[in-house]
Design an enzyme around this catalytic site. Structure first.
Site, PDB file in Angstrom:
ATOM      1  N   LEU A  52      34.924  32.988  30.962  1.00 16.43           N
ATOM      2  CA  LEU A  52      34.841  34.448  31.039  1.00 16.43           C
ATOM      3  C   LEU A  52      34.742  34.816  32.515  1.00 16.43           C
ATOM      4  CD1 LEU A  52      32.208  35.363  28.270  1.00 16.43           C
ATOM      5  CD2 LEU A  52      34.685  35.645  28.133  1.00 16.43           C
ATOM      6  N   ASP A  53      35.302  35.958  32.879  1.00 18.50           N
ATOM      7  CA  ASP A  53      35.177  36.427  34.259  1.00 18.50           C
ATOM      8  C   ASP A  53      33.699  36.591  34.612  1.00 18.50           C
ATOM      9  OD1 ASP A  53      37.921  36.573  34.328  1.00 18.50           O
ATOM     10  OD2 ASP A  53      37.998  38.726  33.916  1.00 18.50           O
ATOM     11  N   LYS A  54      33.403  36.488  35.890  1.00 18.58           N
ATOM     12  CA  LYS A  54      32.020  36.573  36.358  1.00 18.58           C
ATOM     13  C   LYS A  54      31.336  37.845  35.872  1.00 18.58           C
ATOM     14  CE  LYS A  54      29.195  36.588  40.567  1.00 18.58           C
ATOM     15  NZ  LYS A  54      29.185  36.453  42.041  1.00 18.58           N
TER      16      LYS A  54
END
Length: 369
Positions: free
Chosen positions: A187-189
């Site tokens: 998942l993106d940060k």
């Protein structure tokens, strides 16, 4: 000021149709292929010396090295240059130096950083499911899944999900390598929510095959700017790296270009919100068939409705009137539901994660108005 593309003064009534017709359908000349340099990474203290290829003429130094050295990023090249480890014709060079071809180039030390080994850190984790084969984590926004390949022990290798996993679990799969133990997907940060972690190699490989075959149902909740006109929208636009802004992805490259991959997102409107003070918003549920980098963010931007808080893809830093604004220091994007058949037990797992408190509070603030 006249455009640089305008005809010279006195010729602006002249037609350019003949020139246009002469070039219509003609493919632009391909850029020269930069020869690859074979470099030994093992010796940290050696100096790599070589002659810049003739094809480097007109390129910046950092552009040339990023293309000539296999598997090195332009950011890594710029770091070497900033540290004074790159010399051209015996002089310390700058990244923007334009080459002519034939220069003597020296790189001091290994072009690539030494391999990084992840380590354990006592970081709290929210477990949504755990058994002897896998675990499902509720990742908070702001936490990177794993350190980048260019990280060092004291840079970007602290506070990641991998650091936390190594502290909480005795064993994780090693299919992803020492830097990414247990990590099957990411998942993106600044995206929160559900992420699956494999504890053994067999489970990891089976989960990877399931992701590749699109056998998991992944659903996200997002708040976007503006009012989506239709209740249900399917976006089928391929995604590739933005060649100008390398931190972004884009839907504007040709589908047959190198690195551009198919991407499909199904968007369902949950609620339309009109706030006289903060503007129009739409709360949506997004189910993705594919898992491309930044897929949901890019597809919603392509519709003209960027995710709230996602300034990389065009969302404003603040919403509202000058005297009463709201801001969100993350993307309003949350991995809310994951449905899949357990690769070992063959039982269906339906995992859900509620909206985090910061997203609930932001939603309540604009909806109350």
């Amino acid at each position: 000021m006249p455009s640089k593309n305008m005809l010279p003064k006195g010729q602006r009534r002249r037609t350019v149709k003949p020139e246009y017709r002469a070039t219509r359908g003609v493919e632009p000349a391909s850029p020269p292929v930069i020869p690859v340099l074979e470099m030994d990474d093992e010796a940290e203290d050696r100096i790599h010396a070589f002659t810049a290829a003739a094809e480097a003429a007109g390129l910046r130094l950092d552009q040339y090295l990023a293309q000539a050295i296999p598997d090195i990023s332009r950011a890594r090249v710029q770091l070497l240059i900033e540290h004074g480890q790159v010399r051209v014709n015996g002089q310390t060079a700058k990244a923007k130096l334009k080459l002519q071809g034939g220069e003597q180039v020296e790189i001091e030390g290994a072009p690539h950083p030494p391999p990084l080994h992840a380590f354990a850190e006592d970081i709290p984790l929210t477990l949504l499911h755990e058994d002897k084969h896998l675990a499902v984590i509720d990742k908070p926004a702001g936490m990177t899944v794993h350190a980048g390949s260019g990280a060092t022990e004291d840079e970007r290798n602290h506070g990641t999900l991998v650091n936390a996993l190594l502290h909480h679990f005795n064993k994780l799969s090693q299919v992803g390598g020492e830097l990414r133990p247990g990590i099957v997907h990411r998942l993106d940060k600044q995206t929160s929510g559900i992420i699956v972690v494999a504890k053994d190699d067999s489970t990891h490989r089976k989960l990877s095959d399931m992701f590749a075959a699109r056998e998991l149902e992944k659903t996200y909740i997002a708040l976007v700017h503006g009012r989506l006109p239709k209740d249900n929208i399917t976006v089928n636009l391929p995604i590739g790296r933005d060649l100008v802004r390398r931190t972004r992805m884009t839907t504007r490259r040709s589908a047959d270009s190198e690195g551009v991959r198919p991407a499909v997102s199904h968007i369902k409107v949950l609620k339309r919100i009109h706030s006289p003070q903060y503007g129009d918003f739409t709360l949506v549920e997004v189910r993705i068939e594919t898992g491309r980098t930044h897929q949901i963010r890019v597809h919603l931007q392509a519709l003209g409705h960027p995710v709230v808080g996602d300034t990389l893809y065009g969302a404003p830093h603040h919403v509202g009137q000058p005297l009463a604004t709201l801001s969100l220091d993350r993307n309003f994007l949350h991995a809310a539901r994951l449905v899949f058949v357990h690769p070992q037990t063959k039982k269906e797992l339906r995992i859900e994660s509620p909206l985090p408190k910061d997203l609930e509070e932001f939603l309540a603030a604009i909806d109350a108005d």
